[in-house]
Enzyme design. Structure first.
Site, mmCIF file in Angstrom:
data_model
loop_
_atom_site.group_PDB
_atom_site.id
_atom_site.type_symbol
_atom_site.label_atom_id
_atom_site.label_comp_id
_atom_site.label_asym_id
_atom_site.label_seq_id
_atom_site.Cartn_x
_atom_site.Cartn_y
_atom_site.Cartn_z
ATOM 1 N N ASN A 122 0.795 -1.232 0.000
ATOM 2 C CA ASN A 122 0.000 0.000 0.000
ATOM 3 C C ASN A 122 0.825 1.278 0.000
ATOM 4 O O ASN A 122 0.340 2.325 -0.403
ATOM 5 C CB ASN A 122 -0.908 -0.065 1.247
ATOM 6 C CG ASN A 122 -1.402 1.280 1.684
ATOM 7 O OD1 ASN A 122 -2.304 1.839 1.063
ATOM 8 N ND2 ASN A 122 -0.824 1.823 2.757
ATOM 9 N N TYR A 130 2.324 9.991 -10.942
ATOM 10 C CA TYR A 130 1.325 9.256 -10.152
ATOM 11 C C TYR A 130 0.483 8.378 -11.075
ATOM 12 O O TYR A 130 0.279 7.192 -10.817
ATOM 13 C CB TYR A 130 0.449 10.248 -9.379
ATOM 14 C CG TYR A 130 -0.395 9.592 -8.300
ATOM 15 C CD1 TYR A 130 0.174 9.166 -7.107
ATOM 16 C CD2 TYR A 130 -1.760 9.392 -8.485
ATOM 17 C CE1 TYR A 130 -0.593 8.562 -6.121
ATOM 18 C CE2 TYR A 130 -2.534 8.791 -7.511
ATOM 19 C CZ TYR A 130 -1.956 8.384 -6.314
ATOM 20 O OH TYR A 130 -2.712 7.780 -5.338
ATOM 21 N N LYS A 156 0.521 4.288 -10.971
ATOM 22 C CA LYS A 156 -0.690 3.546 -10.581
ATOM 23 C C LYS A 156 -1.210 2.692 -11.736
ATOM 24 O O LYS A 156 -1.773 1.620 -11.504
ATOM 25 C CB LYS A 156 -1.758 4.516 -10.068
ATOM 26 C CG LYS A 156 -1.356 5.240 -8.773
ATOM 27 C CD LYS A 156 -1.073 4.266 -7.631
ATOM 28 C CE LYS A 156 -0.806 4.977 -6.307
ATOM 29 N NZ LYS A 156 -0.475 4.041 -5.216
ATOM 30 N N ILE A 213 -9.949 9.396 -0.756
ATOM 31 C CA ILE A 213 -10.177 8.878 0.600
ATOM 32 C C ILE A 213 -9.573 9.893 1.577
ATOM 33 O O ILE A 213 -8.514 10.461 1.305
ATOM 34 C CB ILE A 213 -9.481 7.511 0.772
ATOM 35 C CG1 ILE A 213 -9.858 6.531 -0.358
ATOM 36 C CG2 ILE A 213 -9.765 6.920 2.151
ATOM 37 C CD1 ILE A 213 -11.303 6.138 -0.449
ATOM 38 N N THR A 220 -7.399 10.993 4.043
ATOM 39 C CA THR A 220 -6.152 10.567 4.699
ATOM 40 C C THR A 220 -5.190 11.764 4.743
ATOM 41 O O THR A 220 -5.428 12.781 4.070
ATOM 42 C CB THR A 220 -5.459 9.438 3.897
ATOM 43 O OG1 THR A 220 -4.964 9.996 2.666
ATOM 44 C CG2 THR A 220 -6.388 8.272 3.601
HETATM 45 N N1 LIG Z 1 -6.125 8.765 -0.091
HETATM 46 C C1 LIG Z 1 -6.544 8.629 -1.340
HETATM 47 O O1 LIG Z 1 -7.456 9.334 -1.803
HETATM 48 C C2 LIG Z 1 -5.952 7.575 -2.203
HETATM 49 C C3 LIG Z 1 -6.614 7.250 -3.400
HETATM 50 C C4 LIG Z 1 -6.066 6.269 -4.227
HETATM 51 C C5 LIG Z 1 -4.895 5.626 -3.866
HETATM 52 N N2 LIG Z 1 -4.268 5.984 -2.704
HETATM 53 C C6 LIG Z 1 -3.037 5.280 -2.361
HETATM 54 O O2 LIG Z 1 -3.178 4.715 -1.080
HETATM 55 C C7 LIG Z 1 -1.879 4.531 -0.512
HETATM 56 C C8 LIG Z 1 -1.908 5.009 0.914
HETATM 57 O O3 LIG Z 1 -2.120 6.398 0.903
HETATM 58 P P1 LIG Z 1 -2.925 7.195 2.022
HETATM 59 O O4 LIG Z 1 -3.922 8.013 1.327
HETATM 60 O O5 LIG Z 1 -3.335 6.282 3.115
HETATM 61 O O6 LIG Z 1 -1.797 8.227 2.482
HETATM 62 P P2 LIG Z 1 -0.836 8.312 3.757
HETATM 63 O O7 LIG Z 1 0.124 9.375 3.416
HETATM 64 O O8 LIG Z 1 -1.641 8.385 4.990
HETATM 65 O O9 LIG Z 1 -0.120 6.896 3.736
HETATM 66 C C9 LIG Z 1 0.977 6.607 2.941
HETATM 67 C C10 LIG Z 1 1.807 5.610 3.684
HETATM 68 O O10 LIG Z 1 2.901 5.193 2.863
HETATM 69 C C11 LIG Z 1 4.086 5.328 3.628
HETATM 70 N N3 LIG Z 1 5.217 5.508 2.728
HETATM 71 C C12 LIG Z 1 5.431 6.517 1.844
HETATM 72 N N4 LIG Z 1 6.579 6.310 1.199
HETATM 73 C C13 LIG Z 1 7.092 5.154 1.677
HETATM 74 C C14 LIG Z 1 8.262 4.415 1.409
HETATM 75 N N5 LIG Z 1 9.179 4.821 0.504
HETATM 76 N N6 LIG Z 1 8.480 3.274 2.085
HETATM 77 C C15 LIG Z 1 7.593 2.852 3.003
HETATM 78 N N7 LIG Z 1 6.475 3.506 3.313
HETATM 79 C C16 LIG Z 1 6.238 4.647 2.653
HETATM 80 C C17 LIG Z 1 3.830 6.507 4.547
HETATM 81 O O11 LIG Z 1 4.713 6.515 5.640
HETATM 82 C C18 LIG Z 1 2.411 6.179 4.961
HETATM 83 O O12 LIG Z 1 2.384 5.166 5.936
HETATM 84 C C19 LIG Z 1 -0.909 5.256 -1.434
HETATM 85 O O13 LIG Z 1 -0.268 4.298 -2.276
HETATM 86 C C20 LIG Z 1 -1.810 6.154 -2.259
HETATM 87 O O14 LIG Z 1 -1.283 6.455 -3.520
HETATM 88 C C21 LIG Z 1 -4.771 6.922 -1.869
#
Ligand SMILES: NC(=O)c1ccc[n+]([C@@H]2O[C@H](COP(=O)([O-])OP(=O)(O)OC[C@H]3O[C@@H](n4cnc5c(N)ncnc54)[C@H](O)[C@@H]3O)[C@@H](O)[C@H]2O)c1
Length: 251
Positions: free
Chosen positions: A88, A153, A157, A186, A188
């Site tokens: 993730n 991005y 993805k 989402i 976050t």
């Molecule tokens: N929030 C959204 O709307 C959304 C939508 C689609 C996809 N995503 C994807 O969901 C995933 C989680 O995002 P989120 O929204 O929970 O954000 P977030 O910033 O809360 O979480 C991201 C997590 O990834 C970790 N991280 C970042 N770079 C890292 C690395 N090099 N090594 C290890 N850990 C690392 C961060 O420490 C954190 O725990 C991401 O891949 C993001 O692209 C999020």
């Protein structure tokens, strides 16, 4: 549902990863929280243990091969096996047009969002084959359709969708299912930081308006999809990317 089994969540220090770590534990799994940030990950571990679950933190940058190898090795050392992985961890990158996109940011986004998922699967798979478990990779609606300002991005993805299909085919006859999830916006820290959550701004109002359900998603709503995809209830589902998008992709 997952009593006696082991789940690894990368990017478990906040947002969707944290919610999924807690959801795995609620279903009885022992959980490994992998991330770069120790303090925030410690909070996730506390949330799991406070609810009666078992979890530990591994500090790992998913773009660094040695870190990912150590992450998996420590998981198996501590809990003896690996049944499920939610790959993730991810970052957003810059929001500028392609001609202005900094090359170093492109490399960073791809190395975390795409190569990080590859490295995670590479080192998890031998153990997940042994348990006939399941993997869920993190894509996004940005992995299924195009969009402006965020070329790295979108590329990363979309790449996750392709890697998920390729790996799912390779491991289908070994009893391992590999799927991805594709959330829309989402709530976050990532989307907060990008300015998507404040509906009183032009950007926030535009983001909200894109969601036919009239609201943004909660991390727990993605977590439940990951739990389903890992569970026996999804036993005939592999190679797919499941949108969790409040209707964003309907039009
Ligand atoms: N929030 C959204 O709307 C959304 C939508 C689609 C996809 N995503 C994807 O969901 C995933 C989680 O995002 P989120 O929204 O929970 O954000 P977030 O910033 O809360 O979480 C991201 C997590 O990834 C970790 N991280 C970042 N770079 C890292 C690395 N090099 N090594 C290890 N850990 C690392 C961060 O420490 C954190 O725990 C991401 O891949 C993001 O692209 C999020």
């Amino acid at each position: 549902m997952f009593e006696g089994e082991v789940a690894l969540v990368t990017g478990g220090s906040s947002g969707i990863g944290r919610a999924t770590a807690v959801a795995f534990a609620a279903e009885g799994a022992k959980v490994v929280v992998a991330s770069r940030r120790s303090e925030e990950s410690g909070e996730t571990v506390r949330m799991v243990t406070d609810a009666g679950g078992e979890a530990f933190f591994v500090q790992a940058d998913v773009s660094i091969s040695a870190d990912v190898q150590r992450m998996v090795a420590q998981t198996v050392e501590r809990f003896g096996k690996l049944n499920y992985a939610f790959n993730n961890a991810g970052v957003g990158g810059n929001m500028v047009p392609t001609a202005e996109y900094p090359e170093d940011v492109f490399d960073k986004v791809v190395s975390i969002n795409l190569k990080g998922v590859f490295l995670s699967m590479k080192y998890e798979l031998p153990y997940i084959v042994a348990t006939k478990g399941a993997i869920v990779n993190m894509s996004s609606v940005a992995g299924l359709v195009g969009g402006r300002v965020g070329v790295a991005y979108y590329a990363s993805k979309h790449g996750v969708v392709g890697m998920t299909k390729a790996a799912a085919l390779e491991y289908a006859d070994k009893g391992v299912r590999i799927n991805a999830v594709a959330p829309a916006v989402i709530k976050t820290p990532l989307t907060e930081g990008a300015g998507f959550l404040n509906k009183d701004t032009q950007l926030g109002a535009m983001m909200l308006a894109r969601h036919p359900v009239g609201r943004l998603g909660e991390p727990e709503e993605v977590a439940q999809a990951v739990i389903w995809l890992c569970s026996k209830r999804a036993s005939f589902t592999t190679g797919h990317t499941l949108p969790i998008d409040g209707g964003v992709l309907i039009p």
